[in-house]
Design a protein around this motif. Structure first.
Motif, PDB file in Angstrom:
ATOM      1  N   GLY A   1     157.533  -1.420  65.537  1.00 39.53           N
ATOM      2  CA  GLY A   1     156.923  -0.549  64.954  1.00 39.53           C
ATOM      3  C   GLY A   1     156.791   1.259  65.453  1.00 39.53           C
ATOM      4  N   SER A   2     156.053   2.321  64.487  1.00 40.68           N
ATOM      5  CA  SER A   2     156.518   3.187  64.135  1.00 40.68           C
ATOM      6  C   SER A   2     154.850   3.413  65.432  1.00 40.68           C
ATOM      7  N   TYR A   3     155.043   4.031  66.299  1.00 44.31           N
ATOM      8  CA  TYR A   3     153.149   4.602  66.855  1.00 44.31           C
ATOM      9  C   TYR A   3     152.583   6.357  66.644  1.00 44.31           C
ATOM     10  N   VAL A   4     152.385   6.617  66.987  1.00 39.70           N
ATOM     11  CA  VAL A   4     151.157   8.256  68.139  1.00 39.70           C
ATOM     12  C   VAL A   4     150.669   7.629  68.726  1.00 39.70           C
ATOM     13  N   LEU A   5     151.583   7.853  70.409  1.00 41.78           N
ATOM     14  CA  LEU A   5     151.091   8.569  71.668  1.00 41.78           C
ATOM     15  C   LEU A   5     150.279   9.488  71.781  1.00 41.78           C
ATOM     16  N   GLU A   6     149.135   9.387  72.571  1.00 38.01           N
ATOM     17  CA  GLU A   6     148.660  10.274  72.755  1.00 38.01           C
ATOM     18  C   GLU A   6     147.960  10.186  74.196  1.00 38.01           C
ATOM     19  N   ALA A   7     147.877  10.681  74.979  1.00 39.57           N
ATOM     20  CA  ALA A   7     147.917  11.446  76.617  1.00 39.57           C
ATOM     21  C   ALA A   7     146.696  12.501  76.510  1.00 39.57           C
ATOM     22  N   TRP A   8     145.580  11.786  77.197  1.00 42.18           N
ATOM     23  CA  TRP A   8     144.291  12.830  77.134  1.00 42.18           C
ATOM     24  C   TRP A   8     144.118  13.146  78.995  1.00 42.18           C
ATOM     25  N   HIS A   9     143.485  14.570  79.207  1.00 44.02           N
ATOM     26  CA  HIS A   9     143.540  14.922  80.192  1.00 44.02           C
ATOM     27  C   HIS A   9     142.258  15.528  80.764  1.00 44.02           C
ATOM     28  N   GLU A  10     141.376  15.163  81.674  1.00 41.23           N
ATOM     29  CA  GLU A  10     139.913  16.465  81.317  1.00 41.23           C
ATOM     30  C   GLU A  10     140.276  17.441  81.015  1.00 41.23           C
ATOM     31  N   LYS A  11     140.889  18.109  81.626  1.00 36.96           N
ATOM     32  CA  LYS A  11     140.559  19.484  81.905  1.00 36.96           C
ATOM     33  C   LYS A  11     141.634  20.305  80.647  1.00 36.96           C
ATOM     34  N   TYR A  12     142.674  19.630  80.767  1.00 39.12           N
ATOM     35  CA  TYR A  12     144.301  20.062  79.801  1.00 39.12           C
ATOM     36  C   TYR A  12     144.426  19.550  78.725  1.00 39.12           C
ATOM     37  N   GLY A  13     143.508  18.257  78.179  1.00 41.69           N
ATOM     38  CA  GLY A  13     143.358  18.801  77.007  1.00 41.69           C
ATOM     39  C   GLY A  13     144.502  17.326  76.517  1.00 41.69           C
ATOM     40  N   THR A  14     145.129  16.914  74.749  1.00 39.80           N
ATOM     41  CA  THR A  14     145.542  15.970  74.442  1.00 39.80           C
ATOM     42  C   THR A  14     146.655  16.638  74.441  1.00 39.80           C
ATOM     43  N   GLN A  15     148.221  15.831  73.934  1.00 40.90           N
ATOM     44  CA  GLN A  15     149.145  15.407  73.694  1.00 40.90           C
ATOM     45  C   GLN A  15     149.414  14.269  73.325  1.00 40.90           C
ATOM     46  N   THR A  16     150.586  14.799  72.138  1.00 40.19           N
ATOM     47  CA  THR A  16     150.839  13.562  71.158  1.00 40.19           C
ATOM     48  C   THR A  16     152.428  13.422  71.040  1.00 40.19           C
ATOM     49  N   MET A  17     153.083  12.233  71.222  1.00 36.90           N
ATOM     50  CA  MET A  17     154.254  11.604  70.797  1.00 36.90           C
ATOM     51  C   MET A  17     154.663  10.496  70.014  1.00 36.90           C
ATOM     52  N   ASN A  18     156.018  10.712  68.578  1.00 36.54           N
ATOM     53  CA  ASN A  18     155.274   9.887  68.475  1.00 36.54           C
ATOM     54  C   ASN A  18     157.304   8.713  69.119  1.00 36.54           C
ATOM     55  N   VAL A  19     156.363   7.058  68.713  1.00 38.82           N
ATOM     56  CA  VAL A  19     157.632   6.749  69.373  1.00 38.82           C
ATOM     57  C   VAL A  19     157.714   5.475  68.225  1.00 38.82           C
ATOM     58  N   THR A  20     159.222   5.269  68.908  1.00 38.18           N
ATOM     59  CA  THR A  20     159.219   3.792  67.759  1.00 38.18           C
ATOM     60  C   THR A  20     159.861   2.710  68.448  1.00 38.18           C
ATOM     61  N   VAL A  21     159.077   1.010  68.343  1.00 32.46           N
ATOM     62  CA  VAL A  21     159.729  -0.076  68.822  1.00 32.46           C
ATOM     63  C   VAL A  21     160.127  -0.679  68.998  1.00 32.46           C
ATOM     64  N   ASP A  22     161.176  -1.040  68.679  1.00 34.18           N
ATOM     65  CA  ASP A  22     162.113  -2.320  67.703  1.00 34.18           C
ATOM     66  C   ASP A  22     162.763  -3.343  68.713  1.00 34.18           C
ATOM     67  N   ASP A  23     162.788  -3.054  69.513  1.00 36.48           N
ATOM     68  CA  ASP A  23     163.227  -4.278  70.514  1.00 36.48           C
ATOM     69  C   ASP A  23     163.123  -5.021  71.971  1.00 36.48           C
ATOM     70  N   ALA A  24     163.585  -5.855  72.239  1.00 36.10           N
ATOM     71  CA  ALA A  24     162.863  -5.717  74.118  1.00 36.10           C
ATOM     72  C   ALA A  24     163.371  -4.056  74.589  1.00 36.10           C
TER      73      ALA A  24
END
Lengths: 938, 234
Positions: free
Chosen positions: B200-223
């Motif tokens: 499926g398609s997802y939005v990933l988020e990375a969180w850091h205590e000082k530097y805040g958040t970033q997001t990224m779209n990823v599509t997972v479709d096979d192995a």
């Protein structure tokens, strides 16, 4: 044959006239019936039926969809099956039923025999006892024998009966078993479709049918029509028709049909549900419709059943236009009571809710009243209920030690030039005094006031500063000691209770400001500014910081040139009011130029009513200058002077306009200078004007029976007394209290550093301790930089505040000694727990300097004098429950103690033990406890 | 002929369903810090001798930990969007949060809604673990006895929930509470790995205590594992 009798009338003509009048009557009858059947309210009632039906139909559809069709079908199939299997066993059921019928006869027979035998036995017992009493032993023995013989018979009959009943039960059970499944299924189906059945019947009831059509048909609708006028007759409330009072009758519900029902929140008007039914209309709300009706709060003509004659009032011109278009609305120009526009409804609350600082649940009115207090309306206008209003401006008794006359002149020209946020209104140079001649007079008056104040104020002693302060340190102090609890300063706007601290370098001297900061009451005994107990250095730092800021634009305002002939003219005008021309002239001639200036200053102060807000020497007992406002909200509209401007002839429109542009009603009028309107310009914005208008509309008197208006009980009265002081001294500027968040709290990132929450304070602290603390604050939380100021309250105020806190927490006055009487076991256990929980780690008596805030907690030596014993136990059990976010952890999570070996591990007993120990905890114990411990091996 | 077609179609259908549901994807990657790593502040534990005594070397703040080649540690990476409406089993195995040497171990971690967090006090001093969730009930538990344990759960998702110790103000930790098992925290090499993610398609988020958040779209479709990398700049 007798001749034709003489007739006084012409038969033919009469017949014709009769025919004509019959026709006219018939036509008018038809017209009447038609008119009646098309009345506005009937239209709305029909619409409501249609709307309700459509709503029910919609809900029905939803309900049908919501039903699990699969489940229903399965149940129905099972039911059919159950019926079938029951049918198959019909013959068996019949057989069983026959058997039970036969058994019933047997049971009856046996029961009768059993009862007969029992009666014989009772009778024999009687005779036995009688004979025994009279010592007739022989007969007695006879009866005893008979009884003995009968006993087994009775027993066997009873057993027979039980056997028969068991047989009967078994058969009934079998019948039941055969039919039970079908019954259970039917019940389940009914349960599943319950809401559908209910809605179907509602829809059916609301659908057009012959019966209701006949009942509502013209000419027949006198019997029992379903469309009819709804009314609420209010037993205790009256409408005043000048010479006659009659019971209030509200027919609003004739059209507002969904007003007291839930489910019509999104319905179109007039069917919409009233907001907040828990507060209004519903029978168990504080304002049930049956008791208070509608017009008591909304105004309007309750007896009328048409949109226009009910005196609906639009909110705006746009709404008026809309109503004209949609409902043919027109204004009821001569109606006695028009409805209040919805935005002002809260004004009606005060009819019943008197004697309170803030009317509960009426935010706009509360804001309006707060504004009236802040801006000191009652300084010039007498208002019942505002007798205790404090003077909102500073005392000018010693003003010559504080201000320069030039500053006063520039300030009076336009106070907002110095400080945009000032509450001082502009008095001079407004639209009705902007012509050249008036402006000259205003300039002279201003100079006069300054001259008068300089002359008629006493100097106070001002010392010199002990040290030159450091502005940076001063800025930090302004942010840290608590100035922001009342003032906007240092770029932080949390409170605008006291004056904004800007431009002070252009206003006062360092000596004055220093003296003021050290002891505000030295300059003004009536000031609300508390003593912050600043050290000499602290006061000098703050002085240095605040005086750094200057308002150069203000300083450069050119002082007006005052012409002596204008001064003389004004002086003559005032003198002529009391003296003949010649005497006046003589008096003027006897005055020096300076005296003339001071004279017009004094007269201007009287004319403008400056003493309404400021204490000024010479005006201690002068009556305020404004109109009394006690009944302003019910004042006849035609008593308000709308002048020559175009404005809706309503009270609210006039009040609003007056507040926004107070001098506008002089526009186009020809008046001499001192007859012009005097209401000053406060610079209110639209919101403020609307809130104050609500307040003004609320100033009305209506005869509400005592039992219908809110009567404050003793507790509520004491709370209100406290609320008055809380409002006056702005306690909520710092503290969260009485449901309002402390305004300054938002400035703090770490809530642990903000002034303490006082919710539940009455239950927490000892009343006597609180009294002493308020009188002479001591440090409880050494980590807070904010200081509880010394307000120098008098005894009465102190008592009121203590009772206020106690009453808010519903703590009764008690003379019972509640000091804990601990057992040796408890003290020992308490001490152990105190050690184990390492309480002293944070609750140090003499914390070493430099520890961060979170290491510090109140000194526990204070506990026994400060806190209530019961509260301490409650607090120890679960601190978060009493004060969310507190740094105090709980040691008894989920009610369990981590120390099972002490007092049986009982959390409550352990809390009590700690409390008991704390009641013996003194400086020595604290010192001992604070000695470093050798850490145990984990 | 007809029968063959039917069998083929059924097989295809079954295959399609099977492949969609059982080919679970994996997203992995690294989080890097761009630029010169800020110098970590030294924590003074002098206020509590027990804490100071637990360390022979000076203790550094864990707010920003940058490893070799700019690897950024303590970044919480999770699936933020794309799993709406799905429910996942709540694991009963607890996640451990240890208070050791007057520091929280780990400093940043993740937990599922309803999954227990086992909080331990390994220090011979008083700690209070003060959880500050906004969506769940706040708690503040005193832990005076060495070796004490307590379990707590969070009722609602929230990224991140802060823990603090009011006795030792330098102590804090962050937990990402999410409603699914697809989250990971970067280790000392800055890497993270999210396994068994349905296609499926997802939005990933990375969180850091000082530097805040970033997001990224990823599509997972096979192995084949999907890679995703984040870069934070100071």
């Amino acid at each position: 044959m007798p001749g034709k009798s003489p007739s006084l009338y012409d038969l033919k003509k009469t017949t014709v006239w009769f025919a004509i009048s019959s026709l006219v009557l018939l036509i008018s009858l038809v017209a009447m019936v038609l008119e009646d059947s098309t009345r506005e309210w009937k239209h709305w009632q029909k619409e409501f039926v249609t709307y309700s039906r459509e709503k029910a139909e919609g809900e029905l559809q939803k309900a049908r969809k919501a039903v699990d069709q699969k489940k229903l079908a399965a149940l129905e199939a099972q039911l059919v099956e159950a019926h079938m299997s029951a049918n198959e066993q019909k013959s068996k059921v019949r057989e069983l039923e026959k058997e039970t019928a036969a058994l019933a006869i047997k049971i009856t027979q046996t029961t009768m025999r059993y009862q007969n035998e029992k009666q014989f036995q009772d009778s024999d017992r009687y005779f036995l006892e009688e004979h025994r009493l009279h010592h007739e032993d022989e007969q007695a023995a006879e009866f005893a024998k008979r009884m003995e013989e009968r006993a087994p018979v009775i027993d066997s009959l009873k057993r027979d009966l039980e056997g028969l009943q068991a047989e009967d039960d078994a058969r009934k059970e079998s019948i039941n078993e055969i039919t039970q499944k079908a019954r259970e299924l039917t019940r389940q189906i009914q349960q599943l479709t319950e809401s559908i059945t209910r809605l179907e019947s509602t829809v059916k009831k609301l659908s057009p049918n012959v019966a209701t059509a006949i009942l509502n048909a013209p000419m027949l609708d006198f019997m029992k029509p379903t469309l009819q006028i709804q009314q609420i007759v209010l037993e205790n409330l009256y409408d005043d028709y000048f010479f006659k009072k009659s019971n209030k009758v509200d027919r609003c519900t004739t059209c507002h049909l969904g007003i007291d029902q839930t489910g019509f929140e999104d319905a179109p008007k007039p069917f919409q549900t009233h907001p907040r039914l828990e507060l209004f209309l519903s029978a168990n709300s504080p304002h049930p419709a049956e008791t208070f009706g509608c017009t008591t709060c909304h105004g309007g003509s309750g007896q009328s059943v048409s949109f226009t004659t009910a005196a609906h009032t639009p909110q705006s011109d746009e709404q008026a236009a809309e109503w004209k278009k949609d409902y043919g609305w027109r204004e009821m120009t001569h109606a006695i009571s028009k409805m209040l526009p919805l935005s002002y409804t809260e004004a009606s609350c005060t009819k019943c809710h008197g004697g309170v600082v803030d009317v509960p649940q009426a935010p706009k009115l509360a804001e309006g009243r707060r504004l009236a207090r802040t801006y000191g309306c009652a300084g010039c206008h007498k208002i019942e209920g505002f007798e205790k209003q404090w003077k909102v401006g500073p005392s000018l008794e010693h003003v010559q030690s504080k201000l320069e006359p030039d500053w006063i002149i520039r300030w009076l020209m336009n106070p907002k030039e110095f400080r945009a946020s000032t509450k001082m209104p502009r008095i001079f140079h407004l639209e009705n005094t902007s012509d050249v001649k008036s402006a000259e007079k205003s300039d002279a008056s201003i100079a006069g006031i300054a001259a008068y104040l300089m002359k008629n104020s006493d100097p106070i002693a001002l010392g010199s500063l002990p040290t030159k302060g450091n502005p940076e340190a001063g800025e930090a102090l302004v942010k840290e000691v608590g100035c922001l609890g009342c003032h906007t300063a240092a770029g932080v706007d949390a409170n605008n209770f006291g004056p904004e601290l800007t431009g002070l370098g252009s206003k006062v001297t360092p000596e004055w400001l220093y003296a003021w900061l050290k002891d505000p009451k030295h300059y003004s005994s009536e000031t609300r500014m508390p003593n912050m107990r600043l050290s000499n250095e602290e006061a000098a730092h703050i002085t240095a910081y605040l005086l750094e800021d200057r308002n150069e634009k203000f300083e450069s305002i050119r002082l007006p040139i005052v012409k002596s002939e204008v001064v003389d003219g004004l002086a003559m005008m005032f003198l002529k009011g009391r003296l003949r021309y010649d005497d006046a002239q003589a008096k003027l001639n006897a005055m020096s130029a300076q005296e003339r200036l001071e004279f017009i200053g004094e007269k201007t102060i009287v004319h403008q009513g400056c003493f309404g807000c400021h204490t000024i020497h010479g005006f201690e007992d002068t009556k305020p200058i404004g109109t009394e406002l006690t009944d302003e909200g019910s004042k006849d509209v035609h008593k308000l002077d709308f002048g020559l401007i175009h404005l809706d002839h309503t009270r609210q429109a006039w009040f609003y306009q007056k507040l926004k542009e107070p001098r506008i009603f002089d526009r186009g009028k020809e008046k001499v200078y001192h007859e012009k309107l005097r209401m000053p310009d406060f610079g209110f914005n639209d919101d403020q004007a609307e809130r104050l208008t609500t307040f003004l509309l609320s100033l009305q008197k209506e005869d509400i029976p005592l039992e219908m208006s809110k009567q404050l009980d003793l507790r509520e009265q004491e709370i209100e007394r406290g609320r008055y002081l809380v409002a006056k001294f702005n306690c909520q500027g710092c503290h969260t209290l009485d449901g309002q968040e402390g305004k300054v709290r938002k400035v703090f990132d770490d809530a642990g550093n903000a002034p303490p929450l006082l919710t539940g304070e009455g239950k927490k602290v000892d009343g006597g301790w609180l009294y002493d603390f308020l009188e002479k604050p001591v440090t409880i939380r050494p980590w807070l930089s904010y200081r509880m100021p010394t307000f120098e309250f008098d005894e009465e105020s102190l008592t009121h505040i203590v009772r206020y806190f106690e009453n808010l927490s519903e703590v009764p006055i008690s003379y019972k000694d509640d000091t804990p009487k601990p057992t040796a076991e408890n003290i020992e256990a308490g001490k152990k727990l105190f050690k184990a929980f390492q309480c002293i780690k944070c609750h140090k008596s003499n914390p070493e300097p430099g520890l961060s805030a979170s290491f510090l907690a109140p000194d526990l030596v204070m506990t026994k004098s400060r806190l209530r014993p019961d509260w301490v136990v409650e607090w120890l059990m679960d601190p978060q429950a009493l004060q969310e976010g507190t740094m105090m952890p709980t040691f008894f999570y989920d009610g369990q103690s981590p120390m099972p070996e002490i007092l049986g591990g009982d959390a409550l007993r352990q809390s009590e033990a700690i409390r008991d120990y704390l009641w013996l905890f003194n400086a020595e114990e604290a010192h001992g406890a604070a000695q470093p411990q050798v850490p145990q091996a984990g | 002929m007809k029968k063959i077609a039917k069998v083929t179609l059924t097989t295809l259908f079954v295959l399609a369903v099977w492949s969609a549901s059982s080919y679970a994807g994996m997203v992995s990657g690294t989080v890097k810090f761009d630029g010169a790593a800020p110098e970590a502040a030294v924590i003074s534990m002098d206020a509590d001798p027990t804490c100071a005594g637990a360390h022979s070397e000076s203790v550094l703040s864990e707010e920003v930990v940058v490893g070799d080649a700019g690897a950024l540690q303590n970044v919480f990476v999770y699936v933020k969007e794309g799993l709406e409406g799905q429910t996942f089993d709540t694991p009963s195995t607890p996640v451990t949060l240890d208070q050791k040497g007057c520091q929280y171990k780990p400093h940043v971690f993740g937990v599922q809604v309803g999954q227990p967090v086992d909080i331990i006090n390994s220090d011979p001093t008083l700690h209070n673990v003060h959880g500050l969730p906004k969506n769940s009930k706040e708690f503040n538990l005193g832990m005076p006895i060495p070796g004490m344990r307590v379990k707590r759960k969070f009722d609602s998702a929230e990224v991140m929930v802060k823990f603090k110790c009011d006795v030792h103000p330098w102590m804090n930790a962050y937990v990402g509470v999410v409603s699914h098992p697809f989250f990971s925290t970067t280790g000392s090499d800055g890497s993270f790995e999210i396994k068994d993610l349905p296609a499926g398609s997802y939005v990933l988020e990375a969180w850091h205590e000082k530097y805040g958040t970033q997001t990224m779209n990823v599509t997972v479709d096979d192995a084949a594992p999907q890679s995703a990398s984040f870069t934070f700049t100071g």
